[in-house]
Design a protein around this motif. Structure first.
Motif, PDB file in Angstrom:
ATOM      1  N   PHE A 195       0.836  -1.211   0.000  1.00 28.74           N
ATOM      2  CA  PHE A 195       0.000   0.000   0.000  1.00 28.74           C
ATOM      3  C   PHE A 195       0.867   1.255   0.000  1.00 28.74           C
ATOM      4  O   PHE A 195       0.602   2.214  -0.746  1.00 28.74           O
ATOM      5  N   LEU A 196       1.925   1.273   0.810  1.00 31.77           N
ATOM      6  CA  LEU A 196       2.821   2.419   0.868  1.00 31.77           C
ATOM      7  C   LEU A 196       3.533   2.630  -0.461  1.00 31.77           C
ATOM      8  O   LEU A 196       3.694   3.762  -0.935  1.00 31.77           O
ATOM      9  N   THR A 197       3.935   1.525  -1.090  1.00 25.02           N
ATOM     10  CA  THR A 197       4.640   1.618  -2.372  1.00 25.02           C
ATOM     11  C   THR A 197       3.732   2.197  -3.450  1.00 25.02           C
ATOM     12  O   THR A 197       4.144   3.088  -4.211  1.00 25.02           O
ATOM     13  N   ALA A 201      14.778   7.567  -3.597  1.00 20.61           N
ATOM     14  CA  ALA A 201      15.461   6.641  -2.693  1.00 20.61           C
ATOM     15  C   ALA A 201      14.504   5.608  -2.085  1.00 20.61           C
ATOM     16  O   ALA A 201      14.880   4.429  -1.938  1.00 20.61           O
ATOM     17  N   PRO A 202      13.256   5.981  -1.708  1.00 20.56           N
ATOM     18  CA  PRO A 202      12.350   4.973  -1.124  1.00 20.56           C
ATOM     19  C   PRO A 202      12.112   3.759  -2.012  1.00 20.56           C
ATOM     20  O   PRO A 202      11.879   2.657  -1.496  1.00 20.56           O
ATOM     21  N   PHE A 203      12.177   3.943  -3.350  1.00 21.90           N
ATOM     22  CA  PHE A 203      11.971   2.789  -4.227  1.00 21.90           C
ATOM     23  C   PHE A 203      13.084   1.760  -4.051  1.00 21.90           C
ATOM     24  O   PHE A 203      12.874   0.563  -4.243  1.00 21.90           O
ATOM     25  N   GLY A 204      14.284   2.236  -3.699  1.00 24.23           N
ATOM     26  CA  GLY A 204      15.390   1.309  -3.451  1.00 24.23           C
ATOM     27  C   GLY A 204      15.210   0.519  -2.177  1.00 24.23           C
ATOM     28  O   GLY A 204      15.932  -0.455  -1.941  1.00 24.23           O
ATOM     29  N   ILE A 205      14.251   0.945  -1.362  1.00 27.10           N
ATOM     30  CA  ILE A 205      13.940   0.222  -0.121  1.00 27.10           C
ATOM     31  C   ILE A 205      12.680  -0.626  -0.293  1.00 27.10           C
ATOM     32  O   ILE A 205      12.662  -1.814   0.064  1.00 27.10           O
ATOM     33  N   PHE A 206      11.629  -0.021  -0.840  1.00 23.33           N
ATOM     34  CA  PHE A 206      10.348  -0.728  -0.973  1.00 23.33           C
ATOM     35  C   PHE A 206      10.443  -1.963  -1.877  1.00 23.33           C
ATOM     36  O   PHE A 206       9.947  -3.037  -1.522  1.00 23.33           O
ATOM     37  N   ILE A 207      11.049  -1.779  -3.056  1.00 16.18           N
ATOM     38  CA  ILE A 207      11.063  -2.866  -4.043  1.00 16.18           C
ATOM     39  C   ILE A 207      11.786  -4.114  -3.537  1.00 16.18           C
ATOM     40  O   ILE A 207      11.236  -5.229  -3.611  1.00 16.18           O
ATOM     41  N   ALA A 244      19.601   4.002  -6.193  1.00 15.22           N
ATOM     42  CA  ALA A 244      20.760   3.198  -5.793  1.00 15.22           C
ATOM     43  C   ALA A 244      21.118   3.461  -4.336  1.00 15.22           C
ATOM     44  O   ALA A 244      21.478   2.533  -3.588  1.00 15.22           O
ATOM     45  N   VAL A 245      21.015   4.719  -3.917  1.00 16.98           N
ATOM     46  CA  VAL A 245      21.270   5.057  -2.513  1.00 16.98           C
ATOM     47  C   VAL A 245      20.258   4.350  -1.608  1.00 16.98           C
ATOM     48  O   VAL A 245      20.618   3.808  -0.553  1.00 16.98           O
ATOM     49  N   GLY A 246      18.986   4.348  -2.030  1.00 17.37           N
ATOM     50  CA  GLY A 246      17.963   3.653  -1.255  1.00 17.37           C
ATOM     51  C   GLY A 246      18.255   2.171  -1.138  1.00 17.37           C
ATOM     52  O   GLY A 246      18.107   1.578  -0.042  1.00 17.37           O
ATOM     53  N   PHE A 247      18.697   1.549  -2.228  1.00 14.67           N
ATOM     54  CA  PHE A 247      19.010   0.120  -2.212  1.00 14.67           C
ATOM     55  C   PHE A 247      20.191  -0.145  -1.280  1.00 14.67           C
ATOM     56  O   PHE A 247      20.184  -1.109  -0.505  1.00 14.67           O
ATOM     57  N   GLY A 248      21.203   0.741  -1.353  1.00 12.92           N
ATOM     58  CA  GLY A 248      22.352   0.585  -0.464  1.00 12.92           C
ATOM     59  C   GLY A 248      21.963   0.737   0.995  1.00 12.92           C
ATOM     60  O   GLY A 248      22.441  -0.002   1.862  1.00 12.92           O
TER      61      GLY A 248
END
Length: 311
Positions: free
Chosen positions: A12-14, A77-83, A130-134
């Motif tokens: 839902f957040l994504t 950056a949030p997409f690098g965390i959510f996904i 990329a920063v979010g994923f890191g």
């Protein structure tokens, strides 16, 4: 059951965050209204200055473009965390699919005129993701959700600060700055004679005392005078002149400035007491020609070359 609930909340957040990003990409800042007046599509394929970010002094008086520049990095950056939380994926696969998605969105922006296709945006958005994923890799290492969130937040701040610092260095290395002012001390007049200008220590213009620091040029009692100078400069530069009509003289004067046969400036000063200054950008300059008519007077004529800090 708890994991399923967490996954639903995360999904839902994504989706909600994606809708917000799409709104800013296509409708925010009056894009829809501007699209109706656009006459051509904008596609910028060559990356240029994608590493420019606001400096610390810029935050004292931030502009809309400063926030846009920061948003191009941080907002994705949030997409690098959510996904990766939703789907197990490697960095290479994640960033490849992300870049393809941004390319599609940028293309739609360009085609619909709700924005422009800009490769700089693609690069900045990808760096943010990329920063979010890191940060996700550094932060999500325990079973404690809140500890993971805190660690991820700190990681984003540290990674963004590191990238910001690197970009400041890169910007400094690849951005030209204005060099020291170099006065033009000798000009050849229309007769081919060298002229260092008059020796006046001051001028009275509009009742105000003007004190030239370098040189003064006028018609020297003639109706018209032309001065030429061979600069021989092959790099970018700025040419500076100050002009006006001194008090107790005629009420008309004009000045024209040409570089390599192209006129860059023509000024007609019809009123006494007016003081003007001009700053002209020149990609290069070989021959400088200045024509003065009437009582027009120039002072502190000079130039500054554009240089990298390491030159």
């Amino acid at each position: 059951m708890q994991l399923k609930q967490q996954r639903k909340i995360l999904l839902f957040l994504t989706i909600s965050y994606s809708i917000v990003i799409l709104y800013f990409l296509f409708f925010a800042f009056g894009r829809a209204g501007k699209a109706g007046y656009a006459t051509e599509h904008t596609f910028i394929f060559l990356p240029d200055s994608f590493f420019k970010m606001p400096s610390l002094p810029d935050f004292l008086h931030p502009t809309l473009m400063d926030f846009v520049g920061i948003g191009n990095f941080i907002a994705f950056a949030p997409f690098g965390i959510f996904i990766p939380l939703l789907y197990r994926t490697s960095f290479v696969r994640f960033i490849t699919l992300f870049i393809l998605s941004i390319f599609v969105l940028e293309t739609i922006q360009g085609i619909t005129m709700l924005g422009s296709f800009d490769t700089n945006d693609v690069i900045q958005n990808a760096i943010g993701a990329a920063v979010g994923f890191g940060a996700y890799k550094l932060g999500f290492r325990t079973t404690n959700v809140w500890r993971n969130i805190a660690a991820t937040g700190i990681s984003i701040v540290v990674l963004m600060s590191g990238i910001w610092g690197c970009f400041v260095v890169v910007d400094k290395v690849f951005t030209k700055e204005m060099g020291p002012f170099i006065a033009i001390d000798e000009l050849k007049d229309s007769a081919g004679n060298l002229s260092t200008g008059t020796k006046q220590s001051s001028l009275i213009i509009g009742g105000h005392t003007v004190k030239p620091h370098y040189n003064v040029y006028s018609t020297a009692g003639k109706m018209k005078e032309t001065y030429t100078y061979t600069l021989g400069i092959e790099e970018e530069m700025y040419l500076f002149i100050n002009y006006g009509i001194p008090d107790q003289k005629g009420s008309y004067g004009s000045v024209s400035v040409s570089v390599d046969g192209d006129e860059y400036l023509h000024i007609s000063a019809g009123d006494q007491g007016e003081i003007g200054e001009s700053e002209m950008y020149l990609p290069k300059a070989n021959e400088l020609r200045i024509t003065i008519e009437g009582e027009g007077t120039l002072w502190d004529v000079g130039y500054s070359k554009m240089k990298y800090f390491w030159e």
